[in-house]
Design a protein around this motif. Structure first.
Motif, short mmCIF file in Angstrom:
data_model
loop_
_atom_site.label_atom_id
_atom_site.label_comp_id
_atom_site.label_asym_id
_atom_site.label_seq_id
_atom_site.Cartn_x
_atom_site.Cartn_y
_atom_site.Cartn_z
N PHE A 216 0.83 -1.21 0.00
CA PHE A 216 0.00 0.00 0.00
C PHE A 216 0.87 1.26 0.00
CE2 PHE A 216 -3.56 -2.68 1.72
CZ PHE A 216 -4.50 -2.36 0.75
N GLN A 217 1.90 1.25 0.84
CA GLN A 217 2.77 2.42 0.91
C GLN A 217 3.53 2.64 -0.39
OE1 GLN A 217 2.97 4.69 3.60
NE2 GLN A 217 3.96 5.82 1.93
N SER A 218 3.89 1.56 -1.05
CA SER A 218 4.57 1.68 -2.34
C SER A 218 3.68 2.36 -3.37
CB SER A 218 5.00 0.29 -2.84
OG SER A 218 5.60 0.37 -4.11
N ASN A 219 2.39 2.01 -3.38
CA ASN A 219 1.45 2.67 -4.29
C ASN A 219 1.36 4.17 -3.99
OD1 ASN A 219 0.76 0.45 -5.81
ND2 ASN A 219 -1.07 -0.04 -4.62
N ILE A 220 1.27 4.50 -2.72
CA ILE A 220 1.19 5.91 -2.31
C ILE A 220 2.44 6.65 -2.78
CG2 ILE A 220 1.14 7.49 -0.35
CD1 ILE A 220 -1.51 6.15 -0.79
N ASP A 221 3.60 6.05 -2.56
CA ASP A 221 4.86 6.69 -2.93
C ASP A 221 4.95 6.90 -4.45
OD1 ASP A 221 5.56 6.65 -0.27
OD2 ASP A 221 6.84 4.87 -0.44
N THR A 222 4.46 5.94 -5.21
CA THR A 222 4.50 6.05 -6.67
C THR A 222 3.62 7.20 -7.16
OG1 THR A 222 4.96 3.69 -6.95
CG2 THR A 222 4.04 4.85 -8.84
N ILE A 223 2.41 7.27 -6.63
CA ILE A 223 1.49 8.34 -7.02
C ILE A 223 2.04 9.70 -6.62
CG2 ILE A 223 -0.83 9.28 -6.71
CD1 ILE A 223 -1.72 6.34 -6.13
N PHE A 224 2.59 9.78 -5.40
CA PHE A 224 3.12 11.04 -4.92
C PHE A 224 4.31 11.50 -5.77
CE2 PHE A 224 5.59 13.40 -1.46
CZ PHE A 224 4.88 14.57 -1.67
N SER A 225 5.15 10.55 -6.17
CA SER A 225 6.28 10.89 -7.02
C SER A 225 5.81 11.46 -8.35
CB SER A 225 7.14 9.64 -7.26
OG SER A 225 8.21 9.92 -8.13
N GLU A 226 4.76 10.86 -8.92
CA GLU A 226 4.20 11.37 -10.18
C GLU A 226 3.60 12.76 -9.97
OE1 GLU A 226 0.88 10.15 -13.59
OE2 GLU A 226 1.43 8.71 -12.02
N PHE A 227 2.90 12.93 -8.85
CA PHE A 227 2.30 14.22 -8.50
C PHE A 227 3.38 15.30 -8.41
CE2 PHE A 227 -0.97 16.10 -5.23
CZ PHE A 227 -0.97 17.30 -5.93
N LYS A 228 4.42 15.05 -7.63
CA LYS A 228 5.50 16.03 -7.47
C LYS A 228 6.20 16.30 -8.80
CE LYS A 228 7.92 14.06 -4.22
NZ LYS A 228 9.01 13.87 -3.23
N GLY A 229 6.39 15.25 -9.57
CA GLY A 229 7.06 15.42 -10.85
C GLY A 229 6.28 16.32 -11.79
N ALA A 230 4.95 16.16 -11.81
CA ALA A 230 4.10 16.99 -12.66
C ALA A 230 4.15 18.45 -12.21
CB ALA A 230 2.66 16.48 -12.63
N VAL A 231 4.11 18.66 -10.90
CA VAL A 231 4.14 20.02 -10.37
C VAL A 231 5.47 20.70 -10.69
CG1 VAL A 231 4.15 21.42 -8.26
CG2 VAL A 231 2.46 19.60 -8.54
N THR A 232 6.57 20.04 -10.39
CA THR A 232 7.88 20.67 -10.56
C THR A 232 8.27 20.81 -12.03
OG1 THR A 232 8.96 18.51 -10.26
CG2 THR A 232 8.73 19.92 -8.32
N TYR A 233 7.71 19.97 -12.90
CA TYR A 233 7.99 20.10 -14.33
C TYR A 233 7.44 21.42 -14.86
CZ TYR A 233 7.92 19.20 -19.35
OH TYR A 233 8.09 19.30 -20.71
N ARG A 234 6.24 21.76 -14.43
CA ARG A 234 5.60 22.99 -14.89
C ARG A 234 5.92 24.18 -13.99
NH1 ARG A 234 3.79 24.42 -19.48
NH2 ARG A 234 1.92 25.45 -18.68
N ARG A 235 6.17 23.91 -12.71
CA ARG A 235 6.41 24.99 -11.75
C ARG A 235 7.65 24.66 -10.91
NH1 ARG A 235 2.43 28.57 -11.42
NH2 ARG A 235 3.19 29.32 -9.40
N PRO A 236 8.82 24.77 -11.51
CA PRO A 236 10.05 24.44 -10.78
C PRO A 236 10.29 25.34 -9.58
CG PRO A 236 10.56 25.50 -12.88
CD PRO A 236 9.10 25.19 -12.90
N GLN A 237 9.56 26.47 -9.53
CA GLN A 237 9.73 27.40 -8.41
C GLN A 237 9.04 26.94 -7.13
OE1 GLN A 237 7.81 27.78 -11.08
NE2 GLN A 237 6.20 29.33 -10.84
N VAL A 238 8.23 25.89 -7.21
CA VAL A 238 7.55 25.41 -6.00
C VAL A 238 8.58 24.83 -5.04
CG1 VAL A 238 5.90 23.75 -5.06
CG2 VAL A 238 5.37 24.98 -7.18
N LYS A 239 8.57 25.32 -3.81
CA LYS A 239 9.53 24.88 -2.81
C LYS A 239 9.22 23.46 -2.33
CE LYS A 239 11.18 29.14 -2.68
NZ LYS A 239 12.46 29.49 -3.32
N THR A 240 10.28 22.72 -2.01
CA THR A 240 10.09 21.37 -1.47
C THR A 240 9.28 21.40 -0.19
OG1 THR A 240 12.22 20.68 -2.42
CG2 THR A 240 11.30 19.31 -0.67
N ASP A 241 9.47 22.44 0.62
CA ASP A 241 8.74 22.57 1.87
C ASP A 241 7.23 22.72 1.65
OD1 ASP A 241 11.12 22.42 3.17
OD2 ASP A 241 11.28 24.56 3.62
#
Length: 283
Positions: A216-241
């Protein structure tokens, strides 16, 4: 309206949503549980009342600008009845954007959504990104622009937000209830027959194994990684925090790179028209 699938997802599905809104949705959905005769009768009555009506348009032209609304909990497949109860199907928005954007110089997507299910969210986000590659797309966060809704917003050309908005809530969660204690008190013992180590995970009356928890945690991590990747690809200025699951209020979202401007809706419209006019003059 497929409330059975919605209830099943609430009880164990994967969500990208502002947590207080999820709790309110879960409480409200339980009142419409189709397994309860009274709730099923009410649902049938609503289907009969609204079933023949066409849903109101999600997007409409305004002087060359296609103005669309994403309002409510994002969840696919609930139809017009779902919309009357505060849900919005990502596919409905994608269909209207794709159908009408050819006639528009620019697109304004007004969002007031806590997010919702993972399903179909990346697909709508991709549609927004594709349109933004051809013409200006501005998102205006009028209230909540959280989690799944922020994934969609992040793919636009720019994000404007109301001073009283809540933006972000970048994250994924899945809540699984261990009902073994309740079953024990009721004198019920569940025997589960299954075909593999991960099959039957989250079956009522059973506890998760460590292997199942890891899956279950692996699925969550995979989705979150895709989510973060989509955000930072279009908005690299978004802070990690800013990608810890918290929703930021108004002006506090701007220094974190989550939004580009804190303004009212009229300002967002005016700026979008200026950008569209400049592109037309150059093109």
């Amino acid at each position: 309206m497929n409330t059975n699938r919605l209830l099943a997802d609430i009880k164990g599905g994967t969500w990208m949503m502002h947590e207080p809104a999820f709790l309110a949705m879960a409480e409200n959905a339980s009142r419409h549980d189709a397994s309860v005769p009274e709730a099923a009768a009410k649902r049938t009555a609503m289907d009969n009342l609204y079933g023949l009506k066409d849903p109101p348009p999600i997007a409409a032209m305004d002087k060359g600008v296609l103005v669309a609304g994403l309002s409510g909990v994002m969840y696919p497949g609930l139809g017009i009845i779902g919309r009357t109860l505060g849900y919005i199907d990502p596919d409905d928005i994608a269909d209207e954007l794709q159908e009408k954007e050819d006639d528009a110089d620019a697109v304004l997507l007004v969002i007031d959504s806590p997010g919702g299910a993972v399903s179909r969210t990346p697909d709508l986000a991709n549609v927004v990104r594709e349109i933004a590659s051809r013409k200006p797309v501005i998102v205006y966060a009028s209230g909540l622009c959280c989690s799944a809704a922020y994934w969609v917003a992040s793919q636009a050309s720019a994000i404007y937000a109301s001073p009283s908005s809540h933006v972000g809530s970048i994250g994924v969660f899945q809540a699984i209830a261990d009902m073994t204690g309740a079953y024990d008190k009721a004198g019920v013992k569940v025997e589960l027959f299954k075909s593999g180590a991960l099959k039957g995970a989250n079956a009522y009356g059973t506890s998760l194994t460590d292997e199942q928890r890891a899956a279950f945690q692996s699925n969550i991590d995979t989705i979150f990684s895709e989510f973060k990747g989509a955000v930072t690809y279009r908005r690299p200025q978004v802070k990690t925090d800013a990608m810890t699951g918290w929703a930021y209020y108004g002006a506090s979202a701007k220094p974190l790179g989550l939004v580009d401007s804190i303004s009212d809706l009229n300002t967002a419209k005016a700026d979008l028209r200026k950008i569209a006019d400049l592109r037309r003059m150059k093109g």
